[in-house]
Design a protein around this motif. Structure first.
Motif, mmCIF file in Angstrom:
data_model
loop_
_atom_site.group_PDB
_atom_site.id
_atom_site.type_symbol
_atom_site.label_atom_id
_atom_site.label_comp_id
_atom_site.label_asym_id
_atom_site.label_seq_id
_atom_site.Cartn_x
_atom_site.Cartn_y
_atom_site.Cartn_z
ATOM 1 N N VAL A 192 -2.488 -10.671 -12.139
ATOM 2 C CA VAL A 192 -2.661 -11.789 -13.071
ATOM 3 C C VAL A 192 -1.370 -11.943 -13.867
ATOM 4 O O VAL A 192 -0.910 -11.014 -14.528
ATOM 5 C CB VAL A 192 -3.859 -11.560 -14.021
ATOM 6 N N ASN A 193 -0.784 -13.135 -13.781
ATOM 7 C CA ASN A 193 0.528 -13.401 -14.389
ATOM 8 C C ASN A 193 0.408 -14.426 -15.514
ATOM 9 O O ASN A 193 -0.545 -15.191 -15.561
ATOM 10 C CB ASN A 193 1.478 -13.915 -13.298
ATOM 11 N N TYR B 69 -13.919 -8.827 -8.487
ATOM 12 C CA TYR B 69 -13.039 -8.050 -7.605
ATOM 13 C C TYR B 69 -12.750 -6.626 -8.079
ATOM 14 O O TYR B 69 -12.029 -5.883 -7.410
ATOM 15 C CB TYR B 69 -11.731 -8.811 -7.376
ATOM 16 N N GLY B 70 -13.305 -6.239 -9.222
ATOM 17 C CA GLY B 70 -13.187 -4.856 -9.685
ATOM 18 C C GLY B 70 -11.757 -4.355 -9.703
ATOM 19 O O GLY B 70 -10.854 -5.024 -10.218
ATOM 20 N N ASP B 71 -11.544 -3.181 -9.101
ATOM 21 C CA ASP B 71 -10.228 -2.518 -9.141
ATOM 22 C C ASP B 71 -9.148 -3.267 -8.375
ATOM 23 O O ASP B 71 -7.967 -2.923 -8.480
ATOM 24 C CB ASP B 71 -10.338 -1.109 -8.545
ATOM 25 N N LEU B 72 -9.553 -4.236 -7.577
ATOM 26 C CA LEU B 72 -8.551 -5.006 -6.859
ATOM 27 C C LEU B 72 -7.703 -5.826 -7.840
ATOM 28 O O LEU B 72 -6.570 -6.207 -7.532
ATOM 29 C CB LEU B 72 -9.253 -5.928 -5.848
ATOM 30 N N VAL B 73 -8.252 -6.099 -9.013
ATOM 31 C CA VAL B 73 -7.470 -6.802 -10.043
ATOM 32 C C VAL B 73 -6.571 -5.770 -10.730
ATOM 33 O O VAL B 73 -7.040 -4.820 -11.349
ATOM 34 C CB VAL B 73 -8.395 -7.479 -11.083
ATOM 35 N N LEU B 74 -5.264 -5.955 -10.576
ATOM 36 C CA LEU B 74 -4.325 -4.905 -10.973
ATOM 37 C C LEU B 74 -4.175 -4.791 -12.485
ATOM 38 O O LEU B 74 -4.267 -5.777 -13.216
ATOM 39 C CB LEU B 74 -2.954 -5.164 -10.337
ATOM 40 N N ASN B 75 -3.937 -3.581 -12.883
ATOM 41 C CA ASN B 75 -3.659 -3.249 -14.262
ATOM 42 C C ASN B 75 -2.284 -2.587 -14.285
ATOM 43 O O ASN B 75 -2.073 -1.659 -13.505
ATOM 44 C CB ASN B 75 -4.724 -2.262 -14.746
ATOM 45 N N PRO B 76 -1.359 -2.994 -15.082
ATOM 46 C CA PRO B 76 -1.430 -4.041 -16.098
ATOM 47 C C PRO B 76 -1.336 -5.458 -15.537
ATOM 48 O O PRO B 76 -1.007 -5.648 -14.367
ATOM 49 C CB PRO B 76 -0.182 -3.741 -16.934
ATOM 50 N N VAL B 77 -1.578 -6.418 -16.416
ATOM 51 C CA VAL B 77 -1.304 -7.817 -16.102
ATOM 52 C C VAL B 77 0.136 -8.099 -16.564
ATOM 53 O O VAL B 77 0.740 -7.279 -17.259
ATOM 54 C CB VAL B 77 -2.305 -8.745 -16.824
ATOM 55 N N GLU C 25 8.658 -5.602 -22.183
ATOM 56 C CA GLU C 25 7.226 -5.602 -21.856
ATOM 57 C C GLU C 25 6.995 -5.982 -20.389
ATOM 58 O O GLU C 25 6.239 -5.336 -19.667
ATOM 59 C CB GLU C 25 6.507 -6.646 -22.710
ATOM 60 N N VAL C 26 7.674 -7.070 -19.981
ATOM 61 C CA VAL C 26 7.514 -7.546 -18.594
ATOM 62 C C VAL C 26 8.046 -6.483 -17.615
ATOM 63 O O VAL C 26 7.426 -6.205 -16.581
ATOM 64 C CB VAL C 26 8.248 -8.901 -18.413
ATOM 65 N N SER C 27 9.176 -5.874 -17.965
ATOM 66 C CA SER C 27 9.765 -4.844 -17.092
ATOM 67 C C SER C 27 8.819 -3.662 -16.917
ATOM 68 O O SER C 27 8.645 -3.147 -15.806
ATOM 69 C CB SER C 27 11.086 -4.343 -17.677
ATOM 70 N N ASP C 28 8.216 -3.218 -18.022
ATOM 71 C CA ASP C 28 7.265 -2.101 -17.944
ATOM 72 C C ASP C 28 6.108 -2.433 -17.001
ATOM 73 O O ASP C 28 5.686 -1.608 -16.193
ATOM 74 C CB ASP C 28 6.688 -1.783 -19.338
ATOM 75 N N ALA C 29 5.611 -3.661 -17.146
ATOM 76 C CA ALA C 29 4.467 -4.053 -16.322
ATOM 77 C C ALA C 29 4.847 -4.053 -14.837
ATOM 78 O O ALA C 29 4.124 -3.502 -13.997
ATOM 79 C CB ALA C 29 3.967 -5.434 -16.759
ATOM 80 N N PHE C 30 6.010 -4.626 -14.513
ATOM 81 C CA PHE C 30 6.410 -4.657 -13.098
ATOM 82 C C PHE C 30 6.695 -3.250 -12.573
ATOM 83 O O PHE C 30 6.463 -2.959 -11.394
ATOM 84 C CB PHE C 30 7.618 -5.577 -12.891
ATOM 85 N N ASP C 31 7.184 -2.377 -13.437
ATOM 86 C CA ASP C 31 7.431 -1.000 -13.013
ATOM 87 C C ASP C 31 6.116 -0.325 -12.599
ATOM 88 O O ASP C 31 6.048 0.369 -11.574
ATOM 89 C CB ASP C 31 8.108 -0.237 -14.162
ATOM 90 N N ASP C 32 5.067 -0.540 -13.383
ATOM 91 C CA ASP C 32 3.752 0.031 -13.042
ATOM 92 C C ASP C 32 3.221 -0.551 -11.727
ATOM 93 O O ASP C 32 2.642 0.161 -10.908
ATOM 94 C CB ASP C 32 2.736 -0.262 -14.157
ATOM 95 N N ILE C 33 3.423 -1.848 -11.549
ATOM 96 C CA ILE C 33 2.927 -2.478 -10.311
ATOM 97 C C ILE C 33 3.716 -1.936 -9.110
ATOM 98 O O ILE C 33 3.140 -1.665 -8.049
ATOM 99 C CB ILE C 33 3.050 -4.025 -10.384
ATOM 100 N N LEU C 34 5.019 -1.736 -9.291
ATOM 101 C CA LEU C 34 5.818 -1.177 -8.191
ATOM 102 C C LEU C 34 5.306 0.218 -7.805
ATOM 103 O O LEU C 34 5.192 0.535 -6.614
ATOM 104 C CB LEU C 34 7.304 -1.116 -8.578
ATOM 105 N N ASP C 35 4.983 1.028 -8.820
ATOM 106 C CA ASP C 35 4.403 2.353 -8.545
ATOM 107 C C ASP C 35 3.195 2.240 -7.634
ATOM 108 O O ASP C 35 3.049 2.958 -6.656
ATOM 109 C CB ASP C 35 3.922 2.997 -9.864
ATOM 110 N N ARG C 36 2.342 1.298 -8.000
ATOM 111 C CA ARG C 36 1.101 1.137 -7.240
ATOM 112 C C ARG C 36 1.396 0.708 -5.795
ATOM 113 O O ARG C 36 0.735 1.158 -4.856
ATOM 114 C CB ARG C 36 0.229 0.119 -7.980
ATOM 115 N N LEU C 37 2.408 -0.132 -5.630
ATOM 116 C CA LEU C 37 2.731 -0.609 -4.280
ATOM 117 C C LEU C 37 3.385 0.477 -3.426
ATOM 118 O O LEU C 37 3.277 0.461 -2.205
ATOM 119 C CB LEU C 37 3.664 -1.823 -4.352
#
Ligand SMILES: Nc1ncnc2c1ncn2[C@@H]1O[C@H](COP(=O)(O)OP(=O)(O)OP(=O)(O)O)[C@@H](O)[C@H]1O
Ligand SMILES: [Mg+2]
Lengths: 103, 251
Positions: B181-182, B202-210, B237-249
């Motif tokens: 969610v952007n 969609y439960g956990d399929l919705v990524l955290n963080p947004v 803030e945006v950088s932190d969020a993308f860093d977390d999403i990259l971890d997940r990927l």
């Protein structure tokens, strides 16, 4: 990893310099500047006075002359098929391709 | 190496921003990323500020030979960590099926050409035509981007259905990487409501963080630099969020 076969060379798609909607040569280079490909620019020359409006109006009218060039039969076949698919004369399509490609 | 197709069938929700944000996260970490711009709008191409290039992804798709993408990959203005397979307007010619192998041409062309990258990020156009199909066929996972608005649930559902359709046709190993969610404004109750609505379905399929909406995103894009290089609280803030999403990927 070493390969037994020669490194393949990529070439520009036949329609890479044609506008996807009008089918006419694209007037402007891609973002990132004028391309350098095998020493040739694939964009229109600035000297031609191309502007974005040319995408709609087409290149200026020019007299048609004979070009005595021999090409592989398969290329001629593809040219005719593509011209038919686009509903234009093969002369027109070839002119557009050459015009877009040549510096 | 993990290849992620970033898609949404709706335009303007932040696909390119997500690709750039994740490429920037890789840049900040010092790992190698390849961005494949499948969108004829070429927004990611412009933002990555490459030097003049000879070939685009359209030429690669027209050619289709195994490994040929190698010939069109270029460095970017972001430095040696982030490379690009660029796009241009004429790539739109490749958005309709051409022959039986049409949807798998990108995948074939990448064979052996992307082994040196830690992550490959594929920016899809806002439609479900042949370019997006090629993106889905070439990816290991598909990341669906949405905004927290009224059409978010419908949009995410359609995009996830497209991912499932690709998995059962052109790419058996394709997995949904989640729904991102952007442009979230945390102070808006409407946004919070829409995120909960998505999580309910969609439960956990919705990524955290947004990903929060911050002007630094647009400023960095305009300057042709990663948001991670922009110095402002919003950029952090945006950088932190993308860093977390990259971890997940990457896991
Ligand atoms: N988190 C954000 N904060 C601020 N602005 C954002 C954010 N995400 C996206 N934007 C802005 O919104 C606009 C659309 O974003 P973007 O181009 O990434 O969407 P897209 O889904 O790739 O669009 P298209 O479907 O046209 O390819 C851009 O101007 C971008 O800078
Ligand atoms: Mg985009």
């Amino acid at each position: 990893m070493a390969s037994q076969t020669p490194r393949p060379a990529l070439s520009r798609a036949a329609d890479a310099d044609l506008h996807p909607v009008s089918g006419r040569p694209l007037p402007a280079p891609v973002p990132g500047g004028v391309k350098e490909g095998k020493g040739k620019s694939t964009s229109l020359k600035p000297g031609k006075g191309a502007t974005s409006a040319d995408a709609l109006t087409g290149p200026p009218k020019d007299k048609y002359v004979d070009l005595g060039a021999r090409v592989p039969k398969s290329v001629r076949k593809r040219l005719r098929a593509e011209a038919k698919a686009q509903g234009v004369a093969a002369d027109d399509l070839l002119s557009r391709i050459l015009d877009a490609y040549l510096p | 190496m993990s290849a992620v197709a970033v898609l949404s069938l709706k335009g303007g929700v932040g696909k390119s921003t997500t690709v750039l944000g994740l490429a920037g996260a890789a840049w900040a970490r010092g790992i190698r990323a390849l961005v494949i711009d499948l969108d004829p709008q070429a927004n990611a191409t412009v933002a990555l500020d490459p030097p003049p290039f000879a070939f685009t992804v359209g030429d690669v798709l027209a050619d289709g030979r195994p490994g040929i993408a190698r010939e069109a990959i270029v460095r970017t203005g972001w430095g040696p960590q982030v490379d690009l397979l660029p796009s241009e307007e004429a790539v739109a010619h490749r958005n309709r099926p051409e022959g039986a192998d049409s949807a798998t041409r990108l995948r074939v062309s990448l064979a052996g050409a992307v082994d040196g990258y830690d992550i490959v990020l594929i920016d899809c156009p806002p439609s479900l035509d042949e370019l997006t199909r090629n993106g889905l066929a070439a990816a290991d996972s598909a990341l669906v981007v949405t905004e927290p608005g009224f059409f978010a649930l419908q949009g995410a559902t359609r995009a996830l259905r497209a991912v499932e359709a690709a998995r059962t046709s052109v790419n058996l190993r394709l997995q949904p990487a989640g729904v991102l969610v952007n442009r979230v404004r945390g102070n808006l109750s409407e946004h919070r409501y829409r995120i909960e609505e998505l999580r309910g379905v969609y439960g956990d399929l919705v990524l955290n963080p947004v990903i929060p909406e911050r002007s630094a995103v647009q400023q960095a894009q305009g300057a042709g630099v990663p948001v991670q290089a922009w110095r402002s609280p919003g950029a952090a803030e945006v950088s932190d969020a993308f860093d977390d999403i990259l971890d997940r990927l990457l896991t």
